[in-house]
Write a protein that holds these residues in place. Structure first.
Motif, mmCIF file in Angstrom:
data_model
loop_
_atom_site.group_PDB
_atom_site.id
_atom_site.type_symbol
_atom_site.label_atom_id
_atom_site.label_comp_id
_atom_site.label_asym_id
_atom_site.label_seq_id
_atom_site.Cartn_x
_atom_site.Cartn_y
_atom_site.Cartn_z
ATOM 1 N N ALA A 250 1.002 -1.320 -0.096
ATOM 2 C CA ALA A 250 0.101 0.092 -0.087
ATOM 3 C C ALA A 250 1.024 1.312 0.056
ATOM 4 C CB ALA A 250 -0.949 0.021 1.213
ATOM 5 N N LEU A 251 1.995 1.143 0.822
ATOM 6 C CA LEU A 251 2.755 2.538 0.721
ATOM 7 C C LEU A 251 3.627 2.629 -0.485
ATOM 8 C CD1 LEU A 251 4.229 1.951 4.450
ATOM 9 C CD2 LEU A 251 2.997 3.786 3.702
ATOM 10 N N VAL A 310 0.998 7.793 7.430
ATOM 11 C CA VAL A 310 0.630 7.333 8.732
ATOM 12 C C VAL A 310 -0.806 6.940 8.440
ATOM 13 C CG1 VAL A 310 -0.342 8.239 10.991
ATOM 14 C CG2 VAL A 310 2.016 9.261 9.960
ATOM 15 N N ALA A 311 -1.615 7.385 7.615
ATOM 16 C CA ALA A 311 -3.050 7.082 7.504
ATOM 17 C C ALA A 311 -3.134 5.722 6.719
ATOM 18 C CB ALA A 311 -3.647 8.117 6.598
ATOM 19 N N ILE A 312 -2.129 5.612 5.962
ATOM 20 C CA ILE A 312 -2.211 4.061 5.091
ATOM 21 C C ILE A 312 -1.734 2.924 6.291
ATOM 22 C CG2 ILE A 312 -0.921 2.698 3.597
ATOM 23 C CD1 ILE A 312 -2.617 4.780 2.458
ATOM 24 N N VAL A 313 -0.726 3.431 7.206
ATOM 25 C CA VAL A 313 -0.433 2.203 8.123
ATOM 26 C C VAL A 313 -1.531 1.999 8.846
ATOM 27 C CG1 VAL A 313 1.329 1.814 10.103
ATOM 28 C CG2 VAL A 313 2.152 2.902 8.012
ATOM 29 N N ASP A 314 -2.192 3.075 9.287
ATOM 30 C CA ASP A 314 -3.442 2.875 10.274
ATOM 31 C C ASP A 314 -4.263 1.963 9.555
ATOM 32 O OD1 ASP A 314 -5.254 3.086 12.542
ATOM 33 O OD2 ASP A 314 -5.335 5.366 12.124
ATOM 34 N N LEU A 315 -4.768 2.386 8.354
ATOM 35 C CA LEU A 315 -6.027 1.675 7.519
ATOM 36 C C LEU A 315 -5.451 0.113 7.282
ATOM 37 C CD1 LEU A 315 -7.065 4.111 4.947
ATOM 38 C CD2 LEU A 315 -8.269 3.483 7.098
ATOM 39 N N CYS A 316 -4.103 -0.098 7.117
ATOM 40 C CA CYS A 316 -3.906 -1.414 6.777
ATOM 41 C C CYS A 316 -3.688 -2.381 7.874
ATOM 42 C CB CYS A 316 -2.349 -1.554 6.113
ATOM 43 S SG CYS A 316 -2.178 -1.015 4.355
#
Length: 419
Positions: A250-251, A310-316
């Motif tokens: 995702a990142l 940060v948002a991507i890590v949170d969602l994943c």
């Protein structure tokens, strides 16, 4: 003025083509067409610089048939009329159309009958997905052939060929590291690779090194133009990576979208992902995504990558739940299937109801006992909870208790003890 290297080295026969073995290898379709001396309308689709138009020209050359070039963007009706007149005199005229997905409706309408009766054989080339970009009427009259992205080895072969070809860069040498860097940066686009090779040759003293390539190719080539397939593919992979909880992938796809400077797509897709794929699995993460997008838009690129990352890590790494998205989808399907009247006791101003059958705004204790759906779908359940998060597990527990309550479609019949 001398033509560009990529133009001078364009293959003239199928044997000159690098890669695309699935089309030109032994017993493959293009090779068979040449052997059988047959041809029918084809559309070549694939990424830029992979040889779509080149394959069309090579096919015509091998079959020794005359062909005409037509560009769907710049070509006009007068050019088409000339082609049609020639096709009357020589039926089966091959017309190679670049950017075939850009043909407007008028041009398509003019071409269709000639493709239909075989007076014109269309060889189209497009970077777009033909199932979405090509008019169905054109598409149904053609065979679709995918031209695949070239590998780094294919690009390396093209570079070595350029240094030995009579029309190429004879007398120049290139070290292995420089070749590998051009191959990596070209992203499967041989035209891009040859353009970089040519400018590096001009800037060198006869020996092309990695340092020279680094100077003139600082960033990898990207097929991420807004509106093309490369862009939509990256956006698709972006969402699927988050849905699959693969934070590294995702990142990576977020980085590609950031490199393209496409904040609009990032914002839209992140909001959809947050509500559709995470949703009730972690509502707090959904709210944080909204804040991260706001922060990213305030600071702009390049710093915007920080809150977005940060948002991507949170969602994943959040629990996933599509139950909310599925619930409204189910309700929409029901509404599209049939439009039912609102029960009279729920209407804003019911006309002919007795006072005891009207909705009572001052009796909250009876509200859970009222039947809110129309009679014919009173037992329908649009929302089905997903219990892989503690939050939604609690919602499911509440729902289970609420669904045990008997509901009434006549308010006056609700038992007194509940009132």
């Amino acid at each position: 003025m001398k033509e560009p290297l990529a133009f001078r080295l364009r293959p003239q026969t199928l044997d000159d083509v690098i890669g695309q073995e699935h089309l030109i290898g032994q017993d493959k379709i293009l090779r068979r067409l040449v052997e059988e001396k047959r041809l029918f309308s084809l559309i070549f689709f694939g990424p830029p610089g992979t040889g779509k138009t080149t394959l069309a020209k090579c096919l015509a050359n091998e079959l020794q048939v005359p062909f005409r070039l037509f560009n769907a963007v710049t070509g006009n009706k007068k050019e088409l009329d000339g082609i049609f007149l020639e096709a009357k005199l020589a039926p089966g005229l091959v017309v190679i159309v670049d950017e075939v997905h850009r043909l407007n409706k008028d041009k398509q309408d003019l071409l269709l009958p000639h493709i239909e009766d075989g007076s014109i054989i269309l060889l189209g080339a497009t970077t777009s997905n033909p199932f979405f970009a090509i008019n169905p009427a054109i598409r149904s009259r053609c065979q679709l052939l995918e031209v695949k992205q070239l590998t780094n080895d294919d690009i390396s072969k093209a570079i070595q060929r350029a240094l030995t070809h009579p029309q190429g860069l004879q007398g120049y040498t290139i070290d292995e590291d420089a070749t590998n860097l051009i191959a990596r940066h070209s992203n499967g686009d041989v035209r891009y690779a040859l353009n970089i090779l040519e400018i590096c040759a001009l800037a060198s003293n006869g020996s092309i090194t990695k340092d020279t390539v680094s100077q003139y190719s600082q960033f990898p080539n990207s097929n991420m133009d807004a509106g093309d397939d490369g862009h939509y593919d990256a956006v698709s992979a972006f969402q699927k990576s988050i849905r699959g909880s693969d934070v590294d992938a995702a990142l990576y796809y977020l980085a590609r979208l950031i490199q393209a400077g496409d904040m609009d797509s990032i914002e839209r897709r992140l909001l959809v992902i947050a509500y559709e794929d995470v949703g009730l699995g972690n509502p707090a993460a959904v709210a944080r995504v909204v804040s991260a997008i706001d922060a990213a838009k305030r600071v702009g690129f390049p710093e915007a990558s920080i809150p977005l990352g940060v948002a991507i890590v949170d969602l994943c790494l959040s629990p996933k739940s599509k139950s909310g998205a599925n619930a409204i989808s189910n309700a929409m399907h029901e509404v599209q299937h049939q439009a039912l009247p609102v029960p009279e006791y729920l209407r804003l101003t019911p006309v002919s109801l007795k006072e005891e059958d009207k909705y009572d705004y001052d009796s909250p204790e009876i509200w859970p006992h009222i039947q809110y759906l129309p009679d014919s779908i009173k037992n329908k359940h649009f929302y089905e909870p997903n219990t892989n998060s503690s939050y939604e597990a609690q919602l499911a527990k509440n729902l289970q208790e609420l669904r045990k309550i008997t509901k009434f479609n006549k308010i006056s019949k609700i038992p007194r003890k509940t009132r």
